[in-house]
Scaffold this active site. Structure first.
Site, PDB file in Angstrom:
ATOM      1  N   ASP A 183      -1.516 -20.759  19.032  1.00 44.30           N
ATOM      2  CA  ASP A 183      -0.362 -19.859  19.151  1.00 44.30           C
ATOM      3  C   ASP A 183       0.434 -19.728  17.852  1.00 44.30           C
ATOM      4  O   ASP A 183       1.494 -19.092  17.828  1.00 44.30           O
ATOM      5  CB  ASP A 183       0.586 -20.351  20.257  1.00 44.30           C
ATOM      6  CG  ASP A 183       0.212 -19.801  21.636  1.00 44.30           C
ATOM      7  OD1 ASP A 183      -0.429 -18.736  21.696  1.00 44.30           O
ATOM      8  OD2 ASP A 183       0.580 -20.433  22.641  1.00 44.30           O
ATOM      9  N   ARG A 187       2.288 -26.644  21.519  1.00 44.11           N
ATOM     10  CA  ARG A 187       2.808 -25.935  20.342  1.00 44.11           C
ATOM     11  C   ARG A 187       3.699 -26.807  19.442  1.00 44.11           C
ATOM     12  O   ARG A 187       4.129 -26.329  18.382  1.00 44.11           O
ATOM     13  CB  ARG A 187       3.604 -24.680  20.767  1.00 44.11           C
ATOM     14  CG  ARG A 187       2.788 -23.644  21.531  1.00 44.11           C
ATOM     15  CD  ARG A 187       3.479 -22.285  21.562  1.00 44.11           C
ATOM     16  NE  ARG A 187       3.608 -21.688  20.230  1.00 44.11           N
ATOM     17  CZ  ARG A 187       4.292 -20.583  19.977  1.00 44.11           C
ATOM     18  NH1 ARG A 187       4.918 -19.945  20.951  1.00 44.11           N
ATOM     19  NH2 ARG A 187       4.370 -20.098  18.751  1.00 44.11           N
ATOM     20  N   ARG A 215      12.401 -21.196  28.164  1.00 44.70           N
ATOM     21  CA  ARG A 215      11.960 -22.026  27.039  1.00 44.70           C
ATOM     22  C   ARG A 215      13.119 -22.802  26.408  1.00 44.70           C
ATOM     23  O   ARG A 215      13.146 -24.021  26.446  1.00 44.70           O
ATOM     24  CB  ARG A 215      11.272 -21.157  25.978  1.00 44.70           C
ATOM     25  CG  ARG A 215      10.010 -20.458  26.478  1.00 44.70           C
ATOM     26  CD  ARG A 215       8.911 -21.452  26.762  1.00 44.70           C
ATOM     27  NE  ARG A 215       7.671 -20.841  27.213  1.00 44.70           N
ATOM     28  CZ  ARG A 215       6.726 -20.365  26.417  1.00 44.70           C
ATOM     29  NH1 ARG A 215       6.867 -20.416  25.106  1.00 44.70           N
ATOM     30  NH2 ARG A 215       5.623 -19.850  26.921  1.00 44.70           N
ATOM     31  N   HIS A 227      10.871 -15.081  26.802  1.00 43.71           N
ATOM     32  CA  HIS A 227      11.618 -15.272  25.556  1.00 43.71           C
ATOM     33  C   HIS A 227      12.589 -14.097  25.414  1.00 43.71           C
ATOM     34  O   HIS A 227      12.241 -12.964  25.785  1.00 43.71           O
ATOM     35  CB  HIS A 227      10.700 -15.215  24.322  1.00 43.71           C
ATOM     36  CG  HIS A 227      10.057 -16.514  23.931  1.00 43.71           C
ATOM     37  ND1 HIS A 227       8.777 -16.573  23.413  1.00 43.71           N
ATOM     38  CD2 HIS A 227      10.517 -17.790  23.918  1.00 43.71           C
ATOM     39  CE1 HIS A 227       8.474 -17.834  23.118  1.00 43.71           C
ATOM     40  NE2 HIS A 227       9.517 -18.592  23.410  1.00 43.71           N
ATOM     41  N   CYS A 286       7.089 -11.285  17.787  1.00 38.54           N
ATOM     42  CA  CYS A 286       6.603 -12.672  17.882  1.00 38.54           C
ATOM     43  C   CYS A 286       5.826 -13.084  16.630  1.00 38.54           C
ATOM     44  O   CYS A 286       5.785 -14.262  16.285  1.00 38.54           O
ATOM     45  CB  CYS A 286       5.663 -12.830  19.073  1.00 38.54           C
ATOM     46  SG  CYS A 286       6.392 -12.446  20.647  1.00 38.54           S
TER      47      CYS A 286
HETATM   48  N1  ARG Z   1       1.612 -17.879  23.773  1.00 42.74           N
HETATM   49  C1  ARG Z   1       2.892 -18.012  23.143  1.00 42.74           C
HETATM   50  C2  ARG Z   1       3.819 -18.826  24.017  1.00 42.74           C
HETATM   51  O1  ARG Z   1       3.789 -18.648  25.212  1.00 42.74           O
HETATM   52  C3  ARG Z   1       3.473 -16.668  22.857  1.00 42.74           C
HETATM   53  C4  ARG Z   1       4.747 -16.733  22.076  1.00 42.74           C
HETATM   54  C5  ARG Z   1       5.313 -15.392  21.841  1.00 42.74           C
HETATM   55  N2  ARG Z   1       6.356 -15.440  20.876  1.00 42.74           N
HETATM   56  C6  ARG Z   1       7.558 -14.860  20.999  1.00 42.74           C
HETATM   57  N3  ARG Z   1       8.377 -14.916  19.984  1.00 42.74           N
HETATM   58  N4  ARG Z   1       7.926 -14.299  22.120  1.00 42.74           N
HETATM   59  O2  ARG Z   1       4.574 -19.639  23.541  1.00 42.74           O
END
Ligand code: ARG
Length: 261
Positions: free
Chosen positions: A57, A82, A131, A160, A254
């Site tokens: 990612d 991550r 998140r 997000h 992103c």
């Molecule tokens: N697969 C990543 C996650 O779920 C995607 C992140 C997308 N980034 C963003 N800035 N919205 O963390």
């Protein structure tokens, strides 16, 4: 930006990620290069972070930190898959000589933080609910010395802030109201009476996951209707196809960590 050299969808931490559908790695890289070149053609300097094997990612570079006026508030990822990305970003800022504050609280950088330099003297908008920990909003305010307004995200598809809201220029935003709690919608309506409103289809096309220089707005090709709304509001939409990055739950914004020196 960070090239999708090791990009795959091998775990699922948001509803867009389907581990049973393979990613086209060659296409992903080609699309990313077009985005990088589009930014360059518009006069922006793009720094490229080396992709790290085992961090699929990492192409979503926006999550690595959040900078305002030369100060960087580092990220601390919610998911273990991550977490090591934060170190790569920290190292980048260290070698560039930025003042860097390491976080105590979970936050995913520009994924959940946006900055409007000319709104109310400089205001940070911050998302929570999926998140970023709301405690990180207060921490960001202490680190950056700017008012931070907390907004609650309520729809897992828009996990997000940057999937539901974007800065269009120094003072105005666009957002999809349905991604926010009723109270947060009221807060946004009060702060940004002239905002460009997007609908669910725009948000699902990742039309809010955009990068704007105040005039040109770079957004996903799928988000044509959103492009029309932006044109009607006086901006110049520039579409790029990021179909492969959408498989991981991201698009233009992103993939770009903005450096506010
Ligand atoms: N697969 C990543 C996650 O779920 C995607 C992140 C997308 N980034 C963003 N800035 N919205 O963390």
């Amino acid at each position: 930006m960070c090239p999708p050299k090791h990009f795959t969808v091998e775990y699922a931490i948001n509803p867009w990620m389907d581990t049973t559908v393979p990613v086209d790695a060659v296409l992903a890289l080609k699309q990313w290069e077009i985005l990088r070149d589009t930014l360059g053609d518009l006069g922006h300097q793009v720094h490229v972070l080396d992709a790290v094997a085992g961090l699929p990612d990492m192409v979503y570079a926006a999550n690595g930190a959040f900078s305002v006026d030369g100060t960087v508030y580092g990220a601390r990822f919610r998911h273990a898959e991550r977490s090591a990305e934060a170190d790569a970003h920290r190292e980048f800022y260290a070698t560039q000589g930025w003042s860097f504050a390491g976080p105590q609280h979970i936050n995913e950088g520009e994924g959940d933080f946006a900055y409007l330099p000319a709104a109310y003297g400089g205001m940070v908008l911050a998302g929570y609910g999926f998140r970023t920990d709301p405690a990180a909003h207060a921490e960001a305010q202490e680190v950056l010395g700017r008012p931070v307004v907390s907004l609650r995200l309520v729809d897992p598809a828009f996990y997000h802030l940057d999937t539901a809201l974007a800065a269009l220029d120094d003072r105005n935003v666009t957002y999809y109201p349905g991604a926010f709690s009723a109270a947060s919608q009221r807060v946004l309506a009060q702060l940004f009476p002239d905002a460009v409103h997007a609908d669910r289809a725009d948000a699902e096309a990742f039309g809010l996951n955009l990068v704007s220089d105040g005039r040109h707005v770079i957004l996903n090709t799928e988000a044509m209707a959103m492009g029309d709304k932006l044109r009607a509001a006086g901006y110049l939409p520039v579409h790029v196809d990021l179909s492969e990055l959408k498989r991981g739950g991201g698009s233009v914004k992103c993939a770009v960590a903005e450096l506010r020196g």
